[in-house]
Scaffold this active site. Sequence first.
Site, PDB file in Angstrom:
ATOM      1  N   LYS A 198       0.825  -1.214   0.000  1.00 28.06           N
ATOM      2  CA  LYS A 198       0.000   0.000   0.000  1.00 28.06           C
ATOM      3  C   LYS A 198       0.855   1.259   0.000  1.00 28.06           C
ATOM      4  O   LYS A 198       0.585   2.190  -0.754  1.00 28.06           O
ATOM      5  CB  LYS A 198      -0.943   0.017   1.208  1.00 28.06           C
ATOM      6  CG  LYS A 198      -1.969  -1.091   1.207  1.00 28.06           C
ATOM      7  CD  LYS A 198      -2.903  -1.011   2.406  1.00 28.06           C
ATOM      8  CE  LYS A 198      -2.218  -1.093   3.748  1.00 28.06           C
ATOM      9  NZ  LYS A 198      -1.603  -2.375   4.061  1.00 28.06           N
ATOM     10  N   ARG A 235      11.235  -5.843   4.742  1.00 23.91           N
ATOM     11  CA  ARG A 235      11.072  -4.432   5.100  1.00 23.91           C
ATOM     12  C   ARG A 235      11.708  -4.162   6.461  1.00 23.91           C
ATOM     13  O   ARG A 235      12.311  -3.115   6.680  1.00 23.91           O
ATOM     14  CB  ARG A 235       9.573  -4.085   5.113  1.00 23.91           C
ATOM     15  CG  ARG A 235       9.274  -2.651   5.465  1.00 23.91           C
ATOM     16  CD  ARG A 235       7.799  -2.357   5.374  1.00 23.91           C
ATOM     17  NE  ARG A 235       7.054  -2.990   6.445  1.00 23.91           N
ATOM     18  CZ  ARG A 235       5.741  -3.101   6.491  1.00 23.91           C
ATOM     19  NH1 ARG A 235       5.009  -2.632   5.500  1.00 23.91           N
ATOM     20  NH2 ARG A 235       5.135  -3.662   7.503  1.00 23.91           N
ATOM     21  N   ARG A 242     -10.454   1.108   8.903  1.00 24.16           N
ATOM     22  CA  ARG A 242     -10.049  -0.212   9.389  1.00 24.16           C
ATOM     23  C   ARG A 242     -11.223  -1.060   9.861  1.00 24.16           C
ATOM     24  O   ARG A 242     -11.057  -2.242  10.105  1.00 24.16           O
ATOM     25  CB  ARG A 242      -9.042  -0.073  10.533  1.00 24.16           C
ATOM     26  CG  ARG A 242      -7.705   0.441  10.100  1.00 24.16           C
ATOM     27  CD  ARG A 242      -6.725   0.411  11.247  1.00 24.16           C
ATOM     28  NE  ARG A 242      -5.478   1.034  10.885  1.00 24.16           N
ATOM     29  CZ  ARG A 242      -4.430   0.381  10.418  1.00 24.16           C
ATOM     30  NH1 ARG A 242      -4.494  -0.906  10.260  1.00 24.16           N
ATOM     31  NH2 ARG A 242      -3.324   1.021  10.108  1.00 24.16           N
ATOM     32  N   ARG A 296      -0.427  -9.478  13.295  1.00 23.02           N
ATOM     33  CA  ARG A 296      -0.900  -8.350  12.485  1.00 23.02           C
ATOM     34  C   ARG A 296      -1.745  -8.840  11.313  1.00 23.02           C
ATOM     35  O   ARG A 296      -2.778  -8.238  10.990  1.00 23.02           O
ATOM     36  CB  ARG A 296       0.288  -7.521  11.994  1.00 23.02           C
ATOM     37  CG  ARG A 296       0.885  -6.690  13.131  1.00 23.02           C
ATOM     38  CD  ARG A 296       2.228  -6.100  12.818  1.00 23.02           C
ATOM     39  NE  ARG A 296       2.238  -5.289  11.621  1.00 23.02           N
ATOM     40  CZ  ARG A 296       3.357  -4.982  10.966  1.00 23.02           C
ATOM     41  NH1 ARG A 296       4.514  -5.405  11.381  1.00 23.02           N
ATOM     42  NH2 ARG A 296       3.303  -4.226   9.900  1.00 23.02           N
ATOM     43  N   ARG A 341      11.882  -1.099  12.199  1.00 24.76           N
ATOM     44  CA  ARG A 341      10.731  -1.509  13.010  1.00 24.76           C
ATOM     45  C   ARG A 341      10.971  -2.925  13.516  1.00 24.76           C
ATOM     46  O   ARG A 341      11.025  -3.869  12.734  1.00 24.76           O
ATOM     47  CB  ARG A 341       9.452  -1.488  12.159  1.00 24.76           C
ATOM     48  CG  ARG A 341       8.952  -0.109  11.833  1.00 24.76           C
ATOM     49  CD  ARG A 341       7.708  -0.135  10.992  1.00 24.76           C
ATOM     50  NE  ARG A 341       6.638  -0.916  11.588  1.00 24.76           N
ATOM     51  CZ  ARG A 341       5.415  -0.969  11.102  1.00 24.76           C
ATOM     52  NH1 ARG A 341       5.094  -0.285  10.017  1.00 24.76           N
ATOM     53  NH2 ARG A 341       4.494  -1.713  11.681  1.00 24.76           N
TER      54      ARG A 341
END
Length: 190
Positions: free
Chosen positions: A14, A128, A89, A146, A134
């Site tokens: 996204k 990523r 969401r 998640r 992160r």
Amino acid sequence: MLNIVLFGPPGAGKGTQSEKLIEKYKLVHISTGDLFRKHLGEGTELGKLARKYMDEGNLVPDEVVIGMVDDKINASTHLTGFIFDGFPRTVAQAKALDELLQKKGTSISGMISLEVPEEELKKRIRERGKTSGRSDDQDEEKIKNRIKVYNEETLPVAGYYQEQGKLARIHGVGGIDEIFSKICAVIDEY
């Protein structure tokens, strides 16, 4: 006005695709993550209210999130349209967004859902994590959770837009430009 909900699970691409869409279609990017950081950082009334809930370990209520989205829409002066990234969401947020946009004389043009197999998502998130800094992008249990939360809580939003005839599913595996072309072909039909 072109108003797009870019949708998909964590790791679907996204962020990558929204950057390209913003540039091509001159859309205003609305990301709830960015809005939270802005309001918390600036200590706005909405930020203080969000902080209160967060400090208590609670989810920030939809009204506060919608208030932040409304604030961003009102502050936007060039009105080609918006791309909603990571929002709504929940179905309740989708309904509230529809009501908000209706009051402003516009609506969601369509939802584009990036469809990516779970194993590919996990691989992308781990990759990523090597560059993002992160730690949750490196933790296998957090990654699984998640994706699970997305499937249980967020995925029903696609059904909401499908009922309105506004859902387009795009196979999100392949080259970035190839996927971008598929998304643009859908948007150009709006």
